[in-house]
Design a protein around this motif. Structure first.
Motif, PDB file in Angstrom:
ATOM      1  N   UNK A   1      20.459 -27.582  64.298  1.00 49.82           N
ATOM      2  CA  UNK A   1      21.706 -28.141  64.824  1.00 49.82           C
ATOM      3  C   UNK A   1      22.368 -27.285  65.889  1.00 49.82           C
ATOM      4  N   UNK A   2      22.406 -25.964  65.699  1.00 51.04           N
ATOM      5  CA  UNK A   2      23.028 -25.099  66.710  1.00 51.04           C
ATOM      6  C   UNK A   2      22.298 -25.200  68.045  1.00 51.04           C
ATOM      7  N   UNK A   3      20.988 -25.305  67.988  1.00 52.86           N
ATOM      8  CA  UNK A   3      20.174 -25.456  69.194  1.00 52.86           C
ATOM      9  C   UNK A   3      20.514 -26.760  69.911  1.00 52.86           C
ATOM     10  N   UNK A   4      20.593 -27.856  69.172  1.00 48.94           N
ATOM     11  CA  UNK A   4      20.892 -29.143  69.799  1.00 48.94           C
ATOM     12  C   UNK A   4      22.318 -29.192  70.337  1.00 48.94           C
ATOM     13  N   UNK A   5      23.254 -28.551  69.649  1.00 46.98           N
ATOM     14  CA  UNK A   5      24.621 -28.508  70.178  1.00 46.98           C
ATOM     15  C   UNK A   5      24.625 -27.828  71.549  1.00 46.98           C
TER      16      UNK A   5
END
Length: 226
Positions: free
Chosen positions: A184-188
């Protein structure tokens, strides 16, 4: 009533969407979920988009949804058809002239995956697809999905994304909170850097249309209600 055009990810089939399709149809919407020609080694991204455009035909009120690798195809379709909304679901966001093969290094995926794996005991990037893709999907359903998996075209993998800019279509990004493939942090970060979008978030794994079809349908329908 909208027509949801559902574009599957790498090496997958339109069957992937069958639970979500039932939820959307129960809410009064039409669904088109074609198989991309990914098992044709000569097929490129243009052929992927051609397959979707042909399946849509003359339908209108289109909401185009691209999941995972389908993020390379969905904007090509939205650029060619009268699309009301483009939705990227746990998806790769291409840059102009970028190949899918180069996307991983260009986005810093490997480092992001390793960092997340340190925090979740090696679940992220795990070699077992039942862990990395289908965590939270009932075992029999996950095994059926694996049975239906296909090869992915090397031509599409090495095809530069052909658009000069993102299509002028309203765009949403949805990430999955329990995704063990794309942290999720990567996609954000990627959604902010490449599209200036703050993602909406939903419970579920990378293959959320199998793990949480009802919740996903409610979110997608809420976009057109707004």
């Amino acid at each position: 009533m909208a027509t949801f055009v559902l574009i599957h990810g790498g090496g997958d089939v339109g069957w992937y969407w069958h639970l979500l399709e039932a939820e959307l149809r129960a809410r009064g919407h039409e669904v088109v979920a074609p198989d991309l020609p990914c098992d044709d080694p000569a097929a490129g991204l243009s052929e992927y988009a051609d397959a979707v455009v042909e399946a849509v035909g003359d339908r209108r009120d289109l909401v185009v949804v691209g999941q995972s690798y389908g993020g390379f195809t969905a904007p090509l379709v939205a650029a060619r058809l009268p699309t009301d909304l483009l939705i990227l679901l746990a998806a790769m966001i291409p840059a102009p002239r970028e190949t899918p093969e180069d996307w991983w290094a260009n986005t810093g995926y490997s480092e992001a995956s390793r960092e997340q794996a340190k925090r979740d005991d090696g679940k992220t990037g795990n070699d077992d697809p039942l862990v990395s893709y289908y965590n939270g999907v009932p075992r029999a359903l996950a095994e059926e999905a694996l049975h239906r998996a296909r090869e992915e075209s090397p031509t599409a993998w090495r095809t530069p994304w052909p658009l000069d800019a993102w299509p002028k279509v309203p765009t949403k990004f949805v990430l999955c909170k329990d995704d063990h493939l794309f942290p999720p942090d990567f996609l954000r970060r990627i959604a902010a850097e490449r599209l200036g979008i703050i993602p909406d978030e939903i419970p579920g794994c990378h293959c959320v249309a199998l793990s949480h079809p009802k919740e996903l349908a409610e979110l997608l329908v809420s976009y057109i209600a707004d």
